[in-house]
Design a protein around this motif. Structure first.
Motif, short mmCIF file in Angstrom:
data_model
loop_
_atom_site.label_atom_id
_atom_site.label_comp_id
_atom_site.label_asym_id
_atom_site.label_seq_id
_atom_site.Cartn_x
_atom_site.Cartn_y
_atom_site.Cartn_z
N VAL A 34 47.59 36.23 96.35
CA VAL A 34 47.69 36.00 94.90
C VAL A 34 48.70 36.99 94.33
O VAL A 34 48.60 38.20 94.55
CB VAL A 34 46.33 36.18 94.20
CG1 VAL A 34 46.47 35.90 92.70
CG2 VAL A 34 45.29 35.26 94.82
N PHE A 35 49.68 36.46 93.59
CA PHE A 35 50.71 37.28 92.96
C PHE A 35 50.40 37.44 91.47
O PHE A 35 50.11 36.47 90.78
CB PHE A 35 52.09 36.64 93.10
CG PHE A 35 52.54 36.46 94.53
CD1 PHE A 35 52.31 37.43 95.48
CD2 PHE A 35 53.19 35.30 94.92
CE1 PHE A 35 52.72 37.28 96.79
CE2 PHE A 35 53.62 35.13 96.23
CZ PHE A 35 53.39 36.12 97.17
N ALA A 36 50.49 38.67 90.98
CA ALA A 36 50.29 38.94 89.56
C ALA A 36 51.36 39.90 89.08
O ALA A 36 51.86 40.73 89.85
CB ALA A 36 48.91 39.54 89.33
N GLY A 37 51.72 39.80 87.81
CA GLY A 37 52.76 40.66 87.25
C GLY A 37 54.05 39.91 87.06
O GLY A 37 54.33 38.91 87.71
N ASP A 38 54.91 40.43 86.14
CA ASP A 38 56.10 39.65 85.77
C ASP A 38 57.18 39.64 86.85
O ASP A 38 58.14 38.88 86.73
CB ASP A 38 56.66 40.10 84.43
CG ASP A 38 57.27 41.49 84.44
OD1 ASP A 38 57.26 42.15 85.49
OD2 ASP A 38 57.78 41.91 83.38
N ALA A 39 57.04 40.44 87.91
CA ALA A 39 57.97 40.29 89.04
C ALA A 39 57.86 38.89 89.62
O ALA A 39 58.82 38.36 90.19
CB ALA A 39 57.66 41.33 90.12
N ALA A 76 38.04 40.27 89.31
CA ALA A 76 37.92 39.17 88.34
C ALA A 76 37.70 37.84 89.04
O ALA A 76 37.03 36.96 88.50
CB ALA A 76 39.17 39.12 87.46
N GLU A 77 38.28 37.68 90.24
CA GLU A 77 38.03 36.44 90.98
C GLU A 77 36.58 36.36 91.43
O GLU A 77 35.93 35.31 91.31
CB GLU A 77 38.94 36.33 92.20
CG GLU A 77 38.65 35.09 93.03
CD GLU A 77 39.56 34.93 94.24
OE1 GLU A 77 39.05 34.53 95.30
OE2 GLU A 77 40.77 35.20 94.12
N GLY A 96 47.02 33.72 86.64
CA GLY A 96 47.31 33.17 85.32
C GLY A 96 47.63 34.24 84.30
O GLY A 96 47.61 35.45 84.59
N ASP A 97 47.92 33.80 83.09
CA ASP A 97 48.20 34.73 82.01
C ASP A 97 46.94 35.54 81.67
O ASP A 97 45.82 35.12 81.92
CB ASP A 97 48.66 33.97 80.76
CG ASP A 97 50.01 33.28 80.98
OD1 ASP A 97 50.77 33.75 81.84
OD2 ASP A 97 50.27 32.27 80.29
N GLY A 98 47.15 36.70 81.12
CA GLY A 98 46.02 37.52 80.67
C GLY A 98 45.32 38.28 81.78
O GLY A 98 44.18 38.72 81.59
N ILE A 99 45.99 38.48 82.92
CA ILE A 99 45.31 39.13 84.04
C ILE A 99 44.96 40.58 83.71
O ILE A 99 43.93 41.09 84.15
CB ILE A 99 46.18 39.04 85.32
CG1 ILE A 99 45.37 39.51 86.53
CG2 ILE A 99 47.47 39.82 85.17
CD1 ILE A 99 44.18 38.69 86.87
N LEU A 100 45.78 41.28 82.90
CA LEU A 100 45.47 42.66 82.55
C LEU A 100 44.23 42.73 81.67
O LEU A 100 43.38 43.62 81.85
CB LEU A 100 46.65 43.32 81.85
CG LEU A 100 47.95 43.45 82.65
CD1 LEU A 100 49.00 44.21 81.84
CD2 LEU A 100 47.70 44.15 83.97
N SER A 101 44.10 41.78 80.74
CA SER A 101 42.91 41.74 79.89
C SER A 101 41.67 41.45 80.72
O SER A 101 40.60 42.05 80.49
CB SER A 101 43.07 40.69 78.79
OG SER A 101 44.10 41.04 77.89
#
Length: 397
Positions: free
Chosen positions: A340-345, A209-210, A375-380
């Motif tokens: 880059v960190f993603a996820g609610d952890a 996505a990046e 940011g928000d919506g990374i799974l989408s």
């Protein structure tokens, strides 16, 4: 709407793994630059992409004919320039639809987007993989995508990203899923819809996505060796992916390094199997919290409790420290410019990011590493770029 469209050659519609990279062909490069720089002019395309003016004109005309680009009126500012004002170009694709899914351990994110990536619809499908056979789970995903796309234009492509690795043959083996060498490509290909299907590992699609949202650089602005980023996703499962140069690294087996697993299992969190996630994932952390007498049902609840409860804070800190050891090891081996960190952890617990960042800075204080949170919506976005992969790679194909 149904998923049945005009017949297409089998070689074009057989599900295959997506290889996320900056575009190669002239038309794809032009479309990428227009998508990521709305309002760009043909002259700027010529300068940015180092293509001749006639080549740019030819590609733009073809993309306009395909409905993927549209021409806007000259900007007001160009009225003061000498000579004929140049028109600007915008992404279009409104009559195209792509359907995507990100399949998690307990829920699946479904998205419908147009040809430029603009969201049209989204839905979260509760789908606990541990309670279903792979065939039933993938049938539910297919049915969910069909329902999501109802009354939209017939999809030009589909994409399914998994939070566990997908190998080059389109197979998934995951202790967390409870899947052993599942032929995902074969199961999804049985529908024979005639629609191209792309498969991806979720964290690789997040890295992709990046790439798909970053304008291409001219040769004069290239970073020596290209960009390098480490993406880390931590929720129910923990996974990582690399951007090396201008492509997302494609691992040979997709399995987590043994050293990472050893670190993850060295603390208070039990190794998880058969649909219960990663040792440092949400379920394992909440199970550990309950064993300590903490009545919480989500990571946000545990984080909120940690502000006044030392036991809760110590548990979250331990997970952050173990994640930090894994990330530090990965950083020391590959030496990326960005993490880059993603996820609610990470997103639900800002203190975890501070602990991990502190460990990275202590291990290499002069590294100059850039640390970011997705940011928000990374799974989408991961689902969307997987769905659009074939269209954006070969927009005129």
């Amino acid at each position: 709407m149904t998923l049945t469209v005009a017949d297409a050659p089998a070689t074009e519609t057989t599900p295959g793994t997506a290889h996320f990279a900056t575009p190669v062909t002239g038309a794809a490069r032009v479309l990428h630059q227009i998508r990521t720089t709305p309002g760009i002019t043909r002259t700027r395309l010529h300068e940015d992409l180092e293509l001749s003016q006639p080549t740019v004109t030819r590609h733009v005309a073809a993309l306009i004919d395909a409905g993927l680009v549209e021409q806007a009126s000259p900007s007001q500012s160009s009225a003061t320039t000498v000579g004929r004002p140049g028109t600007t170009l915008l992404p279009a694709g409104r009559h195209h639809t792509a359907l995507g899914a990100h399949v998690g351990l307990r829920s699946t994110q479904l998205v419908a987007v147009d040809g430029s990536g603009r969201p049209l619809r989204s839905r979260t499908l509760k789908l606990p993989l541990a309670d279903l056979s792979p065939e039933d789970a993938l049938e539910a995903v297919s049915h969910g995508l069909t329902s999501l796309g109802r009354d939209l234009p017939d999809p030009v492509s589909l994409g399914v990203a998994f939070s566990s690795p997908v190998d080059a043959a389109g197979r998934v083996s995951s202790q967390a899923y409870g899947w052993d060498d599942v032929d995902v490509a074969g199961i999804l290909g049985r529908a024979d819809t005639g629609i191209p299907v792309s498969l991806a590992t979720g964290v690789g699609a997040m890295a992709g996505a990046e790439l798909t949202s970053t304008p291409l650089r001219s040769a004069d602005n290239d970073i020596p060796g290209g960009r390098s980023s480490l993406y880390v996703y931590a929720r129910e499962l923990v996974a990582h992916s690399w951007i090396v140069g201008d492509a997302v690294h494609q691992p040979f087996t997709g399995t987590s390094p043994t050293a990472f697993t050893t670190i993850a299992e060295s603390g208070s969190f039990r190794s998880s199997r058969g649909g219960t996630g990663h040792p440092l994932g949400t379920t394992a952390v909440l199970d550990a919290a309950r064993r300590k007498g903490l009545g919480v049902s989500s990571i946000p609840e545990l984080v909120a409790l940690a502000s006044s409860n030392a036991v809760a804070r110590a548990l979250l800190d331990e997970r952050a420290e173990l994640l930090g050891r894994i990330i530090t090891l990965a950083v020391e081996v590959v030496d990326p410019a960005t993490v880059v960190f993603a996820g609610d952890a990470f997103t639900a617990d800002p203190d975890a990011v501070k602990i991990i960042a502190g460990g990275l800075q202590r291990s290499a204080p002069r590294r100059g590493l850039s640390i970011q949170r997705a940011g928000d919506g990374i799974l989408s976005r991961a689902a969307a770029v997987t769905a659009l992969h074939r269209l954006w790679t070969d927009p005129l194909g």
